[in-house]
Design a protein around this motif. Structure first.
Motif, short mmCIF file in Angstrom:
data_model
loop_
_atom_site.label_atom_id
_atom_site.label_comp_id
_atom_site.label_asym_id
_atom_site.label_seq_id
_atom_site.Cartn_x
_atom_site.Cartn_y
_atom_site.Cartn_z
N TYR A 1 0.75 -1.26 0.04
CA TYR A 1 0.04 -0.07 -0.08
C TYR A 1 0.86 1.18 0.03
N TYR B 1 0.46 5.10 0.59
CA TYR B 1 -0.60 6.32 1.32
C TYR B 1 0.18 7.66 0.99
N SER C 1 -5.04 6.22 -0.56
CA SER C 1 -4.74 4.80 -0.40
C SER C 1 -4.72 3.95 -1.77
#
Length: 445
Positions: free
Chosen positions: A74, A76, A85
């Protein structure tokens, strides 16, 4: 929104060797006050989330993230007015790579264009747009339009998986991502409909496949909200009945372990300790033994004994005054103690302060002493709010944050009364602003 490109160089030096434990990241910083975080999808621990550190030029940031064997991570991006995200895919044996994060009015994606990342990009962009539309127009969309949007969460993922020839882990990730997106969107739409005093006309089961067909997989344990969705789809019943149902329906140890954690923790938090402590302790002991759960659950339950009338104020809790001196609750022995648990950020708590100050005046030189205990996570906000509200008298701070846990306090302000021996007399005492409190305090003998 202007197109924003965030160049991210994955400084691998060469292909990541088999068994490598970390992945070095170098991230270009396109704007001031932008913070960048990365974590592997398979690790939801706080330690796994890495904030990339800016260099002296503030044009690049660097950090190391643990390698995910499945290649899923991920990214962010966070600024003062937006958060994003995005999942991305980098195989463990990939050579150094660079890509950009693309954000504009229609696109939320990375510039990676291989078939795996193209599928992830397409789905992320689609779901971002659905979320924006539902958030802005939920009141004006018809039930049929909402149902179509939510059903699309599932069908779009299935289509992308079918066309992309994706690795099994990525396909699994997208199915779960789609299921959770549709589930979350349904709850939001249902809430908005109830607020508008209308009916959606369909239930979550009408748009979602059966939960076990999607969530009975190790990958589901990587999604923080998956356990709650599993629980919502279990039959209602006691803790023991729901744990048994979980074992009967689900096979994957990872997801069963996460769901057990939530179920047992909820049992501990919601139990009526004052009325049935011994039975609850025995039940939990049986569950811990049956499922080989950590003994810490029993310790947490036993620690809540302090909520039972007649038990002493929790031992070992750290209380300090505004000068930083430790204060032992036993110093108030010989008086009835009216305790106010509050925090600087709690609006209702602050509204009670003037009423509490009036009570203190009314009961000055009596057998009742008033003690306010802040549960602020840091000291500075507590000190500032005390000054703003002109708070005086016995003002203490629970610096270790343990008191609300030991007292099983689920909301503040919370008021308690202890007797002259320092034992709990009233776990849910009336508020200072109530009509009952003066009569109750006057009756203490």
């Amino acid at each position: 929104m202007k197109l924003t490109d965030i160049t991210i160089a994955l400084a691998l030096c060469a292909a990541i060797p088999a068994g490598a434990e970390t992945l070095d990241l170098t991230v270009g910083i396109p704007a001031e006050n932008l913070r960048m975080f990365v974590r592997p999808v398979n690790d939801t621990s706080r330690e796994a989330l890495v904030e990339l550190t800016a260099d002296e030029s503030h044009q690049k940031a660097k950090g190391q993230v643990n390698v995910n064997p499945d290649g899923l991570y991920y990214l962010y991006a966070s600024s003062s007015n937006a958060q994003y995200s995005l999942p991305f895919y980098i195989p463990a044996d990939r050579a150094a790579s660079e890509f950009s994060l693309i954000l504009d009015d229609t696109t939320t994606a990375t510039s990676l264009s291989d078939n795996v990342n193209s599928a992830l990009n397409a789905y992320t962009t689609s779901q971002t747009q659905k979320s924006k539309t539902l958030g802005a127009k939920a009141d004006s969309l018809s039930p049929e339009q909402i149902r179509g949007m939510l059903t699309g969460c599932i069908t779009e993922a299935d289509s992308l998986i079918g066309l992309g020839h994706l690795p099994a882990a990525v396909a699994d990730f997208m199915r779960i991502q789609a299921y959770i997106a549709a589930s979350d969107a349904y709850r939001f739409a249902d809430y908005m409909a109830m607020r508008a005093k209308r009916q959606l006309g369909f239930g979550s089961a009408d748009i979602l496949p059966a939960a076990p067909t999607v969530l009975d997989t190790p990958m589901a344990a990587s999604f923080p909200t998956a356990p709650q969705i599993v629980i919502a789809n279990l039959p209602q019943g006691t803790l023991e009945e729901r744990l048994a149902a979980l074992d009967n329906i689900y096979k994957t140890p990872e997801i069963k372990g996460r769901v057990r954690e939530v179920l047992v923790s909820s049992f501990i938090d919601s139990f009526d300790y004052a009325n049935d402590f011994d039975n609850g302790e025995a039940r939990l002991k049986t569950v811990v033994e049956q499922y080989s759960l950590p003994q810490t659950y029993l310790a947490a339950f036993r620690g809540r004994r302090a909520t039972i009338p007649g038990t002493p104020f929790p031992a070992g809790v750290t209380l300090v005054d505004k000068e930083g001196n430790k204060v032992d609750f036993s110093k108030f022995k010989g008086k009835f103690v009216y305790v106010d648990l509050w925090a600087s950020w709690c609006g209702p708590c602050c509204k009670e302060v003037p009423h509490l100050q009036e009570l203190e005046k009314d009961f000055e030189n009596s057998d009742v002493v008033f003690v306010s205990i802040s549960i602020d996570s840091t000291k500075a906000p507590w000190l500032k709010k005390m000054e703003q509200l002109n708070m005086h008298g016995n003002q203490l701070w629970n610096s270790d944050g343990e008191l609300p846990k030991l007292l099983n306090v689920r909301g503040i302000p919370h008021f308690l009364i202890y007797d002259r021996e320092g034992k709990l007399l009233n776990y849910n005492a009336p508020r200072p602003s109530s009509e009952q409190i003066k009569t109750l305090l006057q009756s203490l003998k």
